[in-house]
Design a protein around this motif. Structure first.
Motif, short mmCIF file in Angstrom:
data_model
loop_
_atom_site.label_atom_id
_atom_site.label_comp_id
_atom_site.label_asym_id
_atom_site.label_seq_id
_atom_site.Cartn_x
_atom_site.Cartn_y
_atom_site.Cartn_z
N LEU A 188 0.81 -1.22 0.00
CA LEU A 188 0.00 0.00 0.00
C LEU A 188 0.84 1.27 0.00
N SER A 222 2.56 -0.49 4.62
CA SER A 222 1.61 0.60 4.76
C SER A 222 1.95 1.51 5.93
N GLY A 249 5.44 -2.50 7.17
CA GLY A 249 4.78 -1.23 7.39
C GLY A 249 5.07 -0.60 8.74
#
Length: 322
Positions: A188, A222, A249
């Protein structure tokens, strides 16, 4: 983490770089069996001696492409400035010459050629439409990537690697009907590089209704990893997964605790939290909660380190950004 080396293998096959223009090893007698490797076709990103489509045309003539099972698209000319529209057009035009193609990777590009968030992508839907028997599809780079909602009955693996995945792409993939998909992996990324998707955009993945065969879900790399984990804590899809990946992330104690205190995770085979900002206490809690049940857990922080400003502001980073 940086993209420092090209793929060693793809679709279960060793990667083999199709020789460049003027290389005599491109003669058919010196090439491997067409179905024994994942063929990588690429040109130089800077001052290329030929365009990618020309290299691909040579490939079509030198190899019995009716037997080719996997194809890796490497660098095309000026990849940092030029979308792969003509690359995609060439692939689509050659679909009848690639009847056995089951694996396709678009953008096996490393940092020396172009940073991941500088790779200019395009609309990949024509590739999925042109190859209805494709089983594995991967794309690297999120800038200008277009991925509208499509239906594909045989795709089993979909990976999208980026330093910032646009919300429009996330919504497009979330709207796809992929009844055979077993493995979904989305990087992401961060808002700094175009990753503007919100957790609400991921809701179709949490429900999993369009992904009835899904066994591995990776929503990773992310900057909102805590919020992703909080949503996964009650997501219906988790109960039928074998592998859950929330690695790479900005994962802190809040996200890991929310995940642990939600629905049971002991049915999983693997839980990947690699590259995280967890305290030692929470890392220990994750391991002690899940490993006795037979879950393989990765809580290695890797090189994740927070930076703190003089005013107390704390900065945490995803594994792959620029």
């Amino acid at each position: 983490m940086t993209m420092g080396s090209h793929l060693d293998e793809f679709h279960g096959l060793p990667a083999f770089a199709f020789p460049g223009v003027g290389d005599t090893s491109a003669e058919a007698s010196s090439l491997p069996s067409p179905d024994s490797v994942a063929w990588r076709v690429a040109v130089d990103s800077y001052d290329a001696k030929e365009e990618w489509e020309e290299a691909f045309a040579r490939f079509l003539e030198a190899v019995d492409t009716t037997q080719v099972r996997a194809l890796i698209v490497g660098t095309w000319s000026e990849v940092y400035d030029t979308p792969p529209d003509t690359v995609i057009e060439a692939l689509v035009a050659a679909r009848d010459r690639l009847p056995a193609l089951r694996g396709l990777f678009l953008g096996d590009i490393v940092m020396e050629e172009c940073e991941i968030s500088w790779i200019v992508q395009g609309n990949v839907a024509p590739l999925l439409e042109a190859f209805p028997d494709l089983e594995e599809f991967a794309v690297r780079g999120g800038s200008q990537l277009v991925f509208p909602a499509v239906r594909h009955d045989r795709l089993r693996s979909l990976h999208v690697e980026s330093g910032g995945l646009p919300a429009s792409v996330v919504r497009g993939i979330a709207g796809c009907d992929l009844p055979a998909l077993v493995d979904l992996d989305l990087w992401l990324g961060t808002s700094e590089y175009g990753g503007d998707a919100e957790v609400a955009d991921l809701e179709p993945f949490f429900a999993g209704t369009r992904l009835p065969a899904l066994k591995r879900l990776a929503l990773r790399n992310s900057e909102v990893q805590d919020a992703v984990c909080a949503a996964l804590a009650s997501a219906p899809v988790v109960a039928r997964l074998e592998a859950l990946d929330v690695s790479m992330g900005v994962l802190t104690d809040d996200g890991a605790t929310a995940l642990l205190t939600g629905q049971p995770l002991t049915h999983l085979k693997t839980l990947d939290m690699y590259h995280n900002y967890l305290s030692d206490a929470v890392r220990t809690r994750v391991v002690k909660t899940l490993e006795p049940a037979g879950v393989e857990v990765d809580v290695d922080p890797d090189d994740a380190e927070a930076d703190e400003e003089d005013d107390g502001t704390v900065w945490r980073f995803v594994s792959v950004g620029e």
